[in-house]
Design an enzyme around this catalytic site. Structure first.
Site, PDB file in Angstrom:
ATOM      1  N   GLU A  46       0.835  -1.204   0.000  1.00 37.03           N
ATOM      2  CA  GLU A  46       0.000   0.000   0.000  1.00 37.03           C
ATOM      3  C   GLU A  46       0.874   1.259   0.000  1.00 37.03           C
ATOM      4  O   GLU A  46       0.650   2.184  -0.788  1.00 37.03           O
ATOM      5  CB  GLU A  46      -0.914   0.040   1.238  1.00 37.03           C
ATOM      6  N   ASN A  50       1.389   3.684  -3.341  1.00 41.05           N
ATOM      7  CA  ASN A  50       1.029   5.108  -3.235  1.00 41.05           C
ATOM      8  C   ASN A  50       2.181   6.011  -3.675  1.00 41.05           C
ATOM      9  O   ASN A  50       1.966   6.997  -4.390  1.00 41.05           O
ATOM     10  CB  ASN A  50       0.628   5.455  -1.802  1.00 41.05           C
ATOM     11  N   ARG A 105      -8.862   2.790  -8.470  1.00 40.45           N
ATOM     12  CA  ARG A 105      -8.354   2.728  -7.104  1.00 40.45           C
ATOM     13  C   ARG A 105      -9.548   2.903  -6.163  1.00 40.45           C
ATOM     14  O   ARG A 105     -10.418   3.740  -6.404  1.00 40.45           O
ATOM     15  CB  ARG A 105      -7.323   3.824  -6.822  1.00 40.45           C
TER      16      ARG A 105
END
Ligand code: ATP
Ligand code: MG
Lengths: 149, 117
Positions: A46, A50, A105
């Protein structure tokens, strides 16, 4: 168990698996459960995705830095990018908030990281970059630790 | 394990099986594969089998949620098969378990959806 590591890699999605595998090898001496390994790999992915997607907008000339530290059974993970930065961190942490719905997303990365970790902090300066700091206590500590000569 | 998607049609639906890692480097490709099949067979049901899925994060959640939204438009339903406790946790955090249920088998999914003839 005390240990440190640092990994710097190009901002491309192919390196996500490099990042999460490195962390799972790094924590292997603690004999983590499969569930713990899975959770930590998800946290790392994650933060790294990002940095690649939002921080650098897929510019593979740029680098993502991943730092890990083990202190007893406490794992610290830091992921840094010197990309776009986040204007409003609280808004970014809101479940379902995403600036890239075009890429399908879900806007759940921050929520997943926060839920899976014992400590979660986002430090970001808009236009400068972002730093994600995560701490997670591992339950499964090797009971023979300390008996090494 | 090799990262793969396998899509097999059943009566009114598609069984979608992920193997290996389901991450950002795969999801856009998988979306195209699933959408292609959906155009072909116009399913009302999607069942996601995660038995051989060794990794999932929000990218996989986005992929599944996107297909759920498409199936909702045709008044269909989606479900999960073979969730590990790890995968169940990620899916639960993301809220997907409140809109899609987990099933024991393809048979029990069909039965509940009334697709068995
Ligand atoms: N490293 C970063 N640099 C710049 N912006 C970021 C960064 N990380 C997150 N953001 C911003 O915060 C938003 C929310 O992040 P989050 O991870 O929760 O969702 P997402 O990445 O959009 O979707 P998902 O993680 O579910 O695939 C992003 O859409 C982006 O606008
Ligand atoms: Mg994200």
């Amino acid at each position: 168990m005390k240990n440190k590591m640092e990994l710097k890699f190009a901002a491309t999605l192919e390196n996500e698996s490099l990042a999460r595998s490195s962390v799972s090898i790094f924590i292997a001496p603690l004999n983590p459960t499969l569930e713990e390994i899975g959770e930590i790999k998800t946290i790392v992915s994650e933060a790294v995705s990002n940095a690649i997607i939002h921080g650098y907008n897929f510019d593979d000339e740029k680098y993502v830095t991943l730092k890990c530290e083990l202190n007893g059974n406490l794992l610290s993970i830091v992921v840094i990018d010197y990309g776009k930065g986040i204007k409003d961190v609280e808004e970014a942490k809101t479940p379902h908030y995403s600036t890239r719905p075009d890429l399908e997303r879900a806007g759940m990365g921050m929520t997943i990281m926060e839920t899976l970790s014992d400590y979660f902090e986002v430090v970001s300066v808009y236009g400068m970059g972002s730093k994600i700091i995560i701490k997670k206590e591992l339950q499964h500590v090797d009971s023979y630790e300390g008996e090494t000569i | 394990m090799e990262n793969k998607i396998r899509i097999s049609p059943f009566e009114d639906g598609l069984l979608i099986k992920f193997s290996g890692d389901l991450d950002s480097s795969k999801t856009l490709l998988y979306r195209n594969r699933i959408q292609k099949e959906m155009i072909k067979s116009a399913p009302r049901f999607l069942l996601f089998d995660l038995k051989d899925c060794s990794f999932i994060d929000s990218a996989g959640i986005g992929l599944i949620l996107g297909r759920f939204n498409e199936i909702e438009k045709v008044n269909g339903a989606c479900g999960f098969l073979n969730l590990s406790s790890y995968a169940r946790k990620i899916i639960k955090i993301s809220g997907l378990l409140s809109i899609m249920k987990e099933y024991q088998s393809l048979g029990s999914f069909k039965k509940e959806m009334g697709v068995i003839l």
